[in-house]
Enzyme design. Structure first.
Site, PDB file in Angstrom:
ATOM      1  N   LYS A 176     -22.515  -6.840  23.137  1.00 49.99           N
ATOM      2  CA  LYS A 176     -21.737  -7.545  22.118  1.00 49.99           C
ATOM      3  C   LYS A 176     -20.603  -8.292  22.792  1.00 49.99           C
ATOM      4  CE  LYS A 176     -18.434  -6.610  18.348  1.00 49.99           C
ATOM      5  NZ  LYS A 176     -17.802  -5.573  17.509  1.00 49.99           N
ATOM      6  N   GLU A 230      -6.424  -4.089  10.695  1.00 48.78           N
ATOM      7  CA  GLU A 230      -6.961  -3.152  11.689  1.00 48.78           C
ATOM      8  C   GLU A 230      -5.853  -2.455  12.458  1.00 48.78           C
ATOM      9  OE1 GLU A 230     -10.631  -2.836  14.860  1.00 48.78           O
ATOM     10  OE2 GLU A 230     -10.182  -4.738  13.889  1.00 48.78           O
TER      11      GLU A 230
END
Length: 394
Positions: free
Chosen positions: A161, A206
């Site tokens: 990723k 986050e």
């Protein structure tokens, strides 16, 4: 020795209203948070040792102060606000200790002062100015090529990723008052950590890490859906992207915890997008401060990719972008080592008339360039929608 005093006060009401100046430091989450103003001390740093240099500077500053803390809660006593660059290049990271701090947590409110600061009259927040957005005719085409190349590398097995980012630039038509932007962001995203730290303004969903005594927590996000999105959060692509991010945070925190709970992923709905989120909570096995934890977590797979070295190398090659403090840790730390550090997302950097917005996407083997472009557009809306009807110039 200079005195730092913290005393209980009556509930000050909305903390955004307690900030008297446009350059005030702000950190809001729900009904809790901090508003600071004046500069008792400031430290700028760059390079790979930026986190440790900032910690050492704060410890040295504390050693020359006499602290009278009559509250004894996380965020009382001396507090440093920080904002760090994503990468370890020559970019500027900053630590600022305000002269005056108003805070509220757990039903208690307090004021911290450094020395004997003066209390001049404040200013009324200015409305946000118009913005002339700078046109980039080839931005979407360039993005498609970047994502396609990343997908090729992932499918070839070079990495699992990578998180690619893009920016949008604008010219402000007048003075920018972060208090106005933070107020609007806090109203629209009350569950996010809303901040203004030295020209960086945003509302991050986050939490990289929060440390309160021996308790530690984190909120990992990866995988996004938005109104009109065609993929949704229930796909294998989203599950893979999210699992890689959650695993990267868990691996770091487990090394510091005697007990760690990794909760099942859930959907976190915001005003403009919905994320797949994993809550992590634990008990520290030894004394480690919040900034140290943040420095070891950063950069997670949620903002860089995995494996780390391969992902970082590829994003540096493909982005052709200096992220500055976007996607770096932003937050605060007190003298005990308690603190909260978020990932600087849904944010903008403001310097004079220059406005710069950022958004990124996690790219995996099933990623589609057009869909990832629309995801960045949805994320950019968190800041872009604050301003009046936009105009565009070349």
């Amino acid at each position: 020795m200079e005195l730092v005093r913290t005393v209980p006060i009556q509930d000050p009401g909305p903390l955004i209203d307690a900030a008297p100046f446009a350059d005030s430091l702000l950190w809001l989450h729900g009904d809790e948070g901090m508003a600071g103003w004046g500069i008792a001390a400031r430290f700028e740093v760059s390079g790979p040792g930026r986190f440790e240099h900032a910690r050492r500077w704060f410890r040295q500053w504390l050693a020359r102060r006499n602290v009278d803390d009559r509250v004894g809660l996380p965020g009382s006593g001396p507090v440093a606000f920080g904002s760090f660059t994503f990468d370890h290049g020559p970019g500027r990271s900053v630590f600022v200790i305000p002269q005056v701090l108003i805070a509220r947590r757990g039903g208690a409110s307090w004021m911290t002062t450094v020395g004997d600061p003066c209390h001049p009259d404040g200013t009324v927040p200015d409305p946000l100015p118009n913005v002339r957005w700078l046109a980039e005719p080839d931005a979407e085409e360039r993005w498609h090529k970047q994502v396609s190349r990343a997908v090729e590398d992932i499918r070839a097995g070079r990495l699992h990723k990578v998180v690619l980012a893009r920016d949008v630039r604008g010219l402000l038509g007048g003075p920018f008052d972060p208090r106005t932007a933070v107020s609007r962001l806090h109203d629209r995203f009350p569950g996010c950590w809303t901040f203004a730290v030295d020209g960086l303004v945003g509302a991050s969903p986050e939490l990289l890490t929060g440390r309160f005594g021996r308790m530690v927590k984190s909120l990992v996000l990866a995988g996004t859906d938005w109104p009109g999105g065609a993929i949704g959060l229930g796909t294998e692509k989203t599950a893979v992207e999210h699992e890689l991010a959650a695993d990267s945070a868990e691996d770091v925190l487990r090394a510091h915890c005697s007990q760690l709970d990794v909760h099942e992923p859930h959907e976190l709905q915001l005003a403009n997008v919905t994320h797949l989120a994993t809550r992590i909570s634990g008990t520290l096995s030894h004394n480690v401060d919040a900034l140290t934890l943040a420095s070891r977590l950063h950069p997670t797979a949620a903002v860089c990719g995995t494996p780390f070295r391969e992902a970082l190398s590829l994003l540096r090659e493909l982005e052709n972008l200096d992220r500055g403090r976007y996607a770096g840790p932003v937050g605060w730390q007190d003298a005990r080592g308690d603190g909260e550090w978020c990932i600087a997302l849904r944010c903008a950097e403001v310097k004079g008339p220059d406005l710069r917005l950022f958004a990124g996407c996690g790219i995996v083997g099933d990623s589609n360039p057009a869909s990832e472009w629309h995801e960045t557009e949805a994320k950019l809306g968190a800041i872009r929608d604050l301003f009046a009807e936009p105009t565009c110039v070349k």
